[in-house]
Design a protein around this motif. Sequence first.
Motif, PDB file in Angstrom:
ATOM      1  N   PRO A 156       2.095 -39.846  45.127  1.00 17.77           N
ATOM      2  CA  PRO A 156       1.813 -39.401  43.761  1.00 17.77           C
ATOM      3  C   PRO A 156       2.900 -38.430  43.286  1.00 17.77           C
ATOM      4  CG  PRO A 156       0.046 -38.760  45.294  1.00 17.77           C
ATOM      5  CD  PRO A 156       1.089 -39.450  46.108  1.00 17.77           C
ATOM      6  N   CYS A 157       3.260 -38.546  41.998  1.00 20.17           N
ATOM      7  CA  CYS A 157       4.301 -37.679  41.454  1.00 20.17           C
ATOM      8  C   CYS A 157       3.640 -36.476  40.782  1.00 20.17           C
ATOM      9  CB  CYS A 157       5.143 -38.450  40.441  1.00 20.17           C
ATOM     10  SG  CYS A 157       6.476 -37.473  39.736  1.00 20.17           S
ATOM     11  N   ALA A 158       4.289 -35.328  40.866  1.00 20.62           N
ATOM     12  CA  ALA A 158       3.742 -34.099  40.278  1.00 20.62           C
ATOM     13  C   ALA A 158       3.588 -34.220  38.762  1.00 20.62           C
ATOM     14  CB  ALA A 158       4.639 -32.920  40.619  1.00 20.62           C
ATOM     15  N   CYS A 159       4.285 -35.161  38.123  1.00 21.96           N
ATOM     16  CA  CYS A 159       4.181 -35.306  36.669  1.00 21.96           C
ATOM     17  C   CYS A 159       2.880 -36.002  36.271  1.00 21.96           C
ATOM     18  CB  CYS A 159       5.371 -36.098  36.116  1.00 21.96           C
ATOM     19  SG  CYS A 159       5.230 -37.886  36.357  1.00 21.96           S
ATOM     20  N   GLY A 160       2.181 -36.599  37.244  1.00 14.52           N
ATOM     21  CA  GLY A 160       0.914 -37.261  36.946  1.00 14.52           C
ATOM     22  C   GLY A 160       1.046 -38.732  36.596  1.00 14.52           C
ATOM     23  N   SER A 161       2.262 -39.261  36.552  1.00 15.28           N
ATOM     24  CA  SER A 161       2.437 -40.681  36.213  1.00 15.28           C
ATOM     25  C   SER A 161       1.839 -41.565  37.308  1.00 15.28           C
ATOM     26  CB  SER A 161       3.926 -41.009  36.063  1.00 15.28           C
ATOM     27  OG  SER A 161       4.097 -42.415  36.001  1.00 15.28           O
ATOM     28  N   PRO A 162       1.119 -42.621  36.905  1.00 16.76           N
ATOM     29  CA  PRO A 162       0.558 -43.521  37.904  1.00 16.76           C
ATOM     30  C   PRO A 162       1.582 -44.532  38.427  1.00 16.76           C
ATOM     31  CG  PRO A 162      -0.027 -44.278  35.705  1.00 16.76           C
ATOM     32  CD  PRO A 162       0.767 -43.006  35.524  1.00 16.76           C
ATOM     33  N   MET A 177       4.868 -46.266  40.252  1.00 15.75           N
ATOM     34  CA  MET A 177       5.663 -45.989  41.444  1.00 15.75           C
ATOM     35  C   MET A 177       7.067 -45.536  41.062  1.00 15.75           C
ATOM     36  SD  MET A 177       6.439 -49.664  43.172  1.00 15.75           S
ATOM     37  CE  MET A 177       6.827 -51.130  42.246  1.00 15.75           C
ATOM     38  N   LYS A 178       7.701 -44.862  42.019  1.00 15.35           N
ATOM     39  CA  LYS A 178       8.963 -44.206  41.702  1.00 15.35           C
ATOM     40  C   LYS A 178      10.096 -44.728  42.576  1.00 15.35           C
ATOM     41  CE  LYS A 178       9.224 -39.595  42.153  1.00 15.35           C
ATOM     42  NZ  LYS A 178       8.881 -38.237  41.714  1.00 15.35           N
ATOM     43  N   LEU A 179      11.254 -44.942  41.947  1.00 20.34           N
ATOM     44  CA  LEU A 179      12.466 -45.259  42.703  1.00 20.34           C
ATOM     45  C   LEU A 179      13.089 -43.931  43.116  1.00 20.34           C
ATOM     46  CD1 LEU A 179      14.131 -47.979  40.437  1.00 20.34           C
ATOM     47  CD2 LEU A 179      12.509 -48.295  42.333  1.00 20.34           C
ATOM     48  N   ILE A 204      13.191 -42.559  39.281  1.00 18.18           N
ATOM     49  CA  ILE A 204      12.841 -43.362  38.108  1.00 18.18           C
ATOM     50  C   ILE A 204      11.445 -43.939  38.312  1.00 18.18           C
ATOM     51  CG2 ILE A 204      13.316 -45.636  37.095  1.00 18.18           C
ATOM     52  CD1 ILE A 204      15.295 -43.836  36.031  1.00 18.18           C
ATOM     53  N   HIS A 205      10.550 -43.718  37.339  1.00 22.19           N
ATOM     54  CA  HIS A 205       9.259 -44.402  37.383  1.00 22.19           C
ATOM     55  C   HIS A 205       9.429 -45.806  36.804  1.00 22.19           C
ATOM     56  CE1 HIS A 205       6.576 -41.261  38.704  1.00 22.19           C
ATOM     57  NE2 HIS A 205       7.084 -40.403  37.824  1.00 22.19           N
ATOM     58  N   LEU A 206       8.921 -46.800  37.495  1.00 21.88           N
ATOM     59  CA  LEU A 206       8.978 -48.175  36.992  1.00 21.88           C
ATOM     60  C   LEU A 206       7.775 -48.406  36.087  1.00 21.88           C
ATOM     61  CD1 LEU A 206       9.977 -50.053  40.262  1.00 21.88           C
ATOM     62  CD2 LEU A 206      11.421 -49.576  38.255  1.00 21.88           C
ATOM     63  N   SER A 232      13.039 -41.444  33.824  1.00 20.37           N
ATOM     64  CA  SER A 232      12.808 -40.303  34.720  1.00 20.37           C
ATOM     65  C   SER A 232      11.879 -39.322  34.022  1.00 20.37           C
ATOM     66  CB  SER A 232      14.110 -39.652  35.192  1.00 20.37           C
ATOM     67  OG  SER A 232      14.872 -39.170  34.125  1.00 20.37           O
ATOM     68  N   CYS A 233      11.003 -38.719  34.831  1.00 18.40           N
ATOM     69  CA  CYS A 233       9.940 -37.857  34.304  1.00 18.40           C
ATOM     70  C   CYS A 233      10.363 -36.401  34.412  1.00 18.40           C
ATOM     71  CB  CYS A 233       8.660 -38.093  35.100  1.00 18.40           C
ATOM     72  SG  CYS A 233       8.830 -37.598  36.837  1.00 18.40           S
ATOM     73  N   SER A 234       9.405 -35.491  34.193  1.00 17.56           N
ATOM     74  CA  SER A 234       9.717 -34.063  34.218  1.00 17.56           C
ATOM     75  C   SER A 234      10.284 -33.625  35.576  1.00 17.56           C
ATOM     76  CB  SER A 234       8.453 -33.260  33.911  1.00 17.56           C
ATOM     77  OG  SER A 234       7.430 -33.632  34.830  1.00 17.56           O
ATOM     78  N   GLN A 235       9.978 -34.355  36.648  1.00 20.82           N
ATOM     79  CA  GLN A 235      10.485 -33.974  37.977  1.00 20.82           C
ATOM     80  C   GLN A 235      11.954 -34.362  38.139  1.00 20.82           C
ATOM     81  OE1 GLN A 235       8.299 -32.183  39.975  1.00 20.82           O
ATOM     82  NE2 GLN A 235       7.300 -32.339  37.979  1.00 20.82           N
ATOM     83  N   ARG A 236      12.391 -35.369  37.419  1.00 24.36           N
ATOM     84  CA  ARG A 236      13.773 -35.842  37.377  1.00 24.36           C
ATOM     85  C   ARG A 236      14.402 -36.081  38.752  1.00 24.36           C
ATOM     86  NH1 ARG A 236      16.549 -31.775  34.246  1.00 24.36           N
ATOM     87  NH2 ARG A 236      15.053 -30.491  35.332  1.00 24.36           N
TER      88      ARG A 236
HETATM   89 ZN    ZN Z   1       6.964 -38.345  37.789  1.00 23.74          ZN
END
Ligand code: ZN
Length: 389
Positions: A276-282, A284-286, A225-227, A218-222
């Motif tokens: 797109p996630c605010a954390c900038g991760s490319p 995809m997110k669960l 989960i980013h795969l 999990s990223c800063s947005q929490r």
């Molecule tokens: Zn993120």
Amino acid sequence: MLPANAFWRRRLHDVRGWDDFERLPLTTKSELLADQAADPPFGTNLTNPPEHYVRLHQTSGSSGDRPLRWLDTPESWEWWLRIWAEHVYRAAGVTARDRVFFAFSFGPFIGFWSAFGGAQRLGALCMSGGAMTSEQRLRSLLDLDATVLLSTPTYALRLADVANELGLDLRRSGVRVTIHAGEPGASIPATRGAIEAAYGARCFDHTGMTELGPTGFSCSQRDGIHLIESEFIFEVLDPNGRPAGEGELVATNLGRWGMPLVRYRTGDRVTVSAEPCACGSPFMKLVGGIQGRIDDMFTVRGVNLYPSQVEDIVRRHPEVAEFVIERRRERQMDEVSLLIETAFDGSSTERLEADLRQALGVRIDCRVVERGTLPRSELKAKRIRQGDT
Ligand SMILES: [Zn+2]
């Protein structure tokens, strides 16, 4: 790899494009268990000669299966540690300056060893909490000035309970980050909120499997989960095996060649978002992390529910110290009760029952059981169990 590995030589064909890949058979845990039973002790999924492997881990066998054994070569172990350092710890802001405390036993469970090795690779100070009581772990955490705690979410809350009983204030400890795996709790808002309140820290989720590797963080947005798509091929399939936005997570690892997995059915139910996630991760997110095990779904008067939905309500009630969902089959219907241990004597379950009914749309019976009678685990908590019928 193909000629050397007997397990995959039987199952794979040439893959020239995505269409070919999608025709490869799915792999299940029961196939792997059967292969190891037929060819003990490690089965036939071995790409290298036996002497090239340096580590053995195994699954807990908590679902009633025999434990599944998994071997790593030096290269595949380094792959695990690198993913921990480059993705999981980085996303949580853990650096070489941190002191990381691991509240796990020193068993054959891979999560502990890989997290420990990954933190060491990062240059952090790694402190094992193996072979300690909860009180000893708390005192170590405070005395050693730990800044990061790794544990299951349930165990983090258990430690907070014990701290309360001992009059220790965890909010005044140095812990600023907690990272959790084994259960979806850290992606469940109410559970995450309870951990963050108890420690005064930011709480992160991580997903991984003994047989696959570390799959997500999990990223800063929490809020999910980013795969880790740079290290795996992920697919989400509906019950008919067709690609879907919601369904079972299927994964192929790309860096664990000694004992690889292709199109492995994780048994985890997920919903993916390509926003797109605010954390900038490319990646995809669960959404909301792993929602539960495919086979943990239960039905109450026609409504399909997962334990994580119940947990999100229960954890908003500080009077609940621990809980288990008990499922019984009566007259061809699922009947479900919530068994709870309360933190204070004489707490009533009325408010919790009303909240559950409002949030889930069905009535779930709550029964208070004696303190200390529900199982607590450093590994995966079992949130659902079969009752007597
Ligand atoms: Zn993120």
